[in-house]
Design a protein around this motif. Structure first.
Motif, PDB file in Angstrom:
ATOM      1  N   GLU A 209      72.525  51.803 -13.908  1.00 22.67           N
ATOM      2  CA  GLU A 209      73.143  51.052 -15.008  1.00 22.67           C
ATOM      3  C   GLU A 209      73.296  51.935 -16.246  1.00 22.67           C
ATOM      4  O   GLU A 209      74.330  51.919 -16.912  1.00 22.67           O
ATOM      5  CB  GLU A 209      72.304  49.814 -15.335  1.00 22.67           C
ATOM      6  CG  GLU A 209      72.858  48.973 -16.452  1.00 22.67           C
ATOM      7  CD  GLU A 209      74.247  48.443 -16.175  1.00 22.67           C
ATOM      8  OE1 GLU A 209      75.052  48.376 -17.124  1.00 22.67           O
ATOM      9  OE2 GLU A 209      74.545  48.086 -15.021  1.00 22.67           O
TER      10      GLU A 209
ATOM     11  N   ARG B  57      81.418  51.234  -7.941  1.00 26.10           N
ATOM     12  CA  ARG B  57      79.960  51.076  -7.959  1.00 26.10           C
ATOM     13  C   ARG B  57      79.554  49.685  -8.412  1.00 26.10           C
ATOM     14  O   ARG B  57      78.619  49.103  -7.877  1.00 26.10           O
ATOM     15  CB  ARG B  57      79.306  52.125  -8.874  1.00 26.10           C
ATOM     16  CG  ARG B  57      79.302  53.513  -8.320  1.00 26.10           C
ATOM     17  CD  ARG B  57      78.617  53.625  -6.960  1.00 26.10           C
ATOM     18  NE  ARG B  57      77.270  53.095  -6.955  1.00 26.10           N
ATOM     19  CZ  ARG B  57      76.691  52.521  -5.892  1.00 26.10           C
ATOM     20  NH1 ARG B  57      77.315  52.409  -4.755  1.00 26.10           N
ATOM     21  NH2 ARG B  57      75.451  52.054  -5.982  1.00 26.10           N
ATOM     22  N   ARG B  58      80.246  49.150  -9.400  1.00 28.67           N
ATOM     23  CA  ARG B  58      79.928  47.795  -9.870  1.00 28.67           C
ATOM     24  C   ARG B  58      80.128  46.783  -8.744  1.00 28.67           C
ATOM     25  O   ARG B  58      79.266  45.939  -8.512  1.00 28.67           O
ATOM     26  CB  ARG B  58      80.799  47.405 -11.060  1.00 28.67           C
ATOM     27  CG  ARG B  58      80.552  48.189 -12.314  1.00 28.67           C
ATOM     28  CD  ARG B  58      79.327  47.724 -13.023  1.00 28.67           C
ATOM     29  NE  ARG B  58      79.261  48.334 -14.347  1.00 28.67           N
ATOM     30  CZ  ARG B  58      78.135  48.571 -14.972  1.00 28.67           C
ATOM     31  NH1 ARG B  58      76.983  48.271 -14.427  1.00 28.67           N
ATOM     32  NH2 ARG B  58      78.146  49.123 -16.167  1.00 28.67           N
TER      33      ARG B  58
ATOM     34  N   THR C   5      77.407  47.234  -6.044  1.00 26.84           N
ATOM     35  CA  THR C   5      76.041  46.852  -6.404  1.00 26.84           C
ATOM     36  C   THR C   5      75.915  45.421  -6.921  1.00 26.84           C
ATOM     37  O   THR C   5      74.889  44.778  -6.701  1.00 26.84           O
ATOM     38  CB  THR C   5      75.458  47.814  -7.462  1.00 26.84           C
ATOM     39  OG1 THR C   5      76.300  47.813  -8.613  1.00 26.84           O
ATOM     40  CG2 THR C   5      75.331  49.215  -6.905  1.00 26.84           C
ATOM     41  N   LEU C   6      76.945  44.925  -7.601  1.00 20.94           N
ATOM     42  CA  LEU C   6      76.857  43.601  -8.228  1.00 20.94           C
ATOM     43  C   LEU C   6      77.740  42.554  -7.573  1.00 20.94           C
ATOM     44  O   LEU C   6      77.543  41.360  -7.791  1.00 20.94           O
ATOM     45  CB  LEU C   6      77.241  43.703  -9.709  1.00 20.94           C
ATOM     46  CG  LEU C   6      76.418  44.656 -10.569  1.00 20.94           C
ATOM     47  CD1 LEU C   6      77.029  44.774 -11.956  1.00 20.94           C
ATOM     48  CD2 LEU C   6      74.962  44.202 -10.648  1.00 20.94           C
ATOM     49  N   GLY C   7      78.746  42.997  -6.824  1.00 22.23           N
ATOM     50  CA  GLY C   7      79.710  42.075  -6.241  1.00 22.23           C
ATOM     51  C   GLY C   7      80.935  41.943  -7.118  1.00 22.23           C
ATOM     52  O   GLY C   7      80.885  42.192  -8.330  1.00 22.23           O
TER      53      GLY C   7
ATOM     54  N   SER D  40      82.488  39.381  -8.176  1.00 24.16           N
ATOM     55  CA  SER D  40      82.515  38.255  -9.115  1.00 24.16           C
ATOM     56  C   SER D  40      81.636  38.448 -10.343  1.00 24.16           C
ATOM     57  O   SER D  40      81.690  37.630 -11.261  1.00 24.16           O
ATOM     58  CB  SER D  40      82.084  36.972  -8.397  1.00 24.16           C
ATOM     59  OG  SER D  40      82.971  36.679  -7.354  1.00 24.16           O
ATOM     60  N   HIS D  41      80.832  39.475 -10.364  1.00 22.97           N
ATOM     61  CA  HIS D  41      79.943  39.685 -11.505  1.00 22.97           C
ATOM     62  C   HIS D  41      80.756  40.028 -12.753  1.00 22.97           C
ATOM     63  O   HIS D  41      81.769  40.712 -12.686  1.00 22.97           O
ATOM     64  CB  HIS D  41      78.951  40.807 -11.189  1.00 22.97           C
ATOM     65  CG  HIS D  41      77.829  40.886 -12.159  1.00 22.97           C
ATOM     66  ND1 HIS D  41      77.952  41.523 -13.380  1.00 22.97           N
ATOM     67  CD2 HIS D  41      76.563  40.415 -12.103  1.00 22.97           C
ATOM     68  CE1 HIS D  41      76.805  41.441 -14.031  1.00 22.97           C
ATOM     69  NE2 HIS D  41      75.941  40.774 -13.265  1.00 22.97           N
ATOM     70  N   GLU D  42      80.275  39.565 -13.888  1.00 22.90           N
ATOM     71  CA  GLU D  42      80.974  39.781 -15.163  1.00 22.90           C
ATOM     72  C   GLU D  42      81.255  41.263 -15.432  1.00 22.90           C
ATOM     73  O   GLU D  42      82.358  41.628 -15.859  1.00 22.90           O
ATOM     74  CB  GLU D  42      80.142  39.197 -16.302  1.00 22.90           C
ATOM     75  CG  GLU D  42      80.748  39.362 -17.669  1.00 22.90           C
ATOM     76  CD  GLU D  42      79.886  38.789 -18.779  1.00 22.90           C
ATOM     77  OE1 GLU D  42      80.247  39.018 -19.935  1.00 22.90           O
ATOM     78  OE2 GLU D  42      78.874  38.125 -18.490  1.00 22.90           O
ATOM     79  N   LEU D  43      80.280  42.125 -15.189  1.00 27.25           N
ATOM     80  CA  LEU D  43      80.492  43.555 -15.422  1.00 27.25           C
ATOM     81  C   LEU D  43      81.538  44.135 -14.480  1.00 27.25           C
ATOM     82  O   LEU D  43      82.313  45.006 -14.868  1.00 27.25           O
ATOM     83  CB  LEU D  43      79.176  44.323 -15.287  1.00 27.25           C
ATOM     84  CG  LEU D  43      78.156  44.098 -16.396  1.00 27.25           C
ATOM     85  CD1 LEU D  43      76.844  44.802 -16.059  1.00 27.25           C
ATOM     86  CD2 LEU D  43      78.687  44.567 -17.736  1.00 27.25           C
ATOM     87  N   SER D  44      81.582  43.641 -13.254  1.00 24.52           N
ATOM     88  CA  SER D  44      82.614  44.087 -12.308  1.00 24.52           C
ATOM     89  C   SER D  44      83.991  43.674 -12.793  1.00 24.52           C
ATOM     90  O   SER D  44      84.949  44.456 -12.705  1.00 24.52           O
ATOM     91  CB  SER D  44      82.354  43.515 -10.914  1.00 24.52           C
ATOM     92  OG  SER D  44      81.130  43.969 -10.396  1.00 24.52           O
TER      93      SER D  44
END
Length: 107
Positions: free
Chosen positions: A27, A59-60, A63-65, A67-71
């Motif tokens: 991160e 990578r986002r 690691t996060l999927g 649908s994740h906000e950061l993605s």
């Protein structure tokens, strides 16, 4: 007042330090890469920004999927860089297949 010419070596050094001392903290490294990509864009070095944004988004998502906000934020940054470079087919595919479905589910 933005001074990206002065910021660039600082951001590059920051990324190098994070890779050396915090290599276990993805991160932390991704955040430094995002800052560097934004600086490249401000300097009209859009190809370099695009390369970083592709890796960051991948990578986002990994690691996060998707649908994740950061993605989603990283996907939007990637879409903007693709637009700036006129890569319309890639923008369309990214937005249609990944970003819009997430937006529809969140409404």
């Amino acid at each position: 007042v933005s001074r990206p010419e002065e910021a660039l070596p600082v951001l590059e050094a920051c990324l190098a330090l994070r890779r050396r001392h915090w290599s276990f903290d993805e991160e932390c490294i991704l955040g430094a890469q995002q800052n560097l990509a934004a600086c490249f864009s401000e300097l009209d070095r859009h190809e370099e920004a695009l390369g970083l944004e592709r890796r960051i988004y991948a990578r986002r998502v990994a690691t996060l999927g998707v649908s994740h906000e950061l993605s989603v934020v990283c996907g939007s940054n990637l879409a903007m860089s693709l637009c700036i470079l006129g890569l319309w087919d890639e923008v369309e595919t990214l937005v249609r297949d990944q970003l819009l479905p997430v937006a529809r589910r969140s409404l």
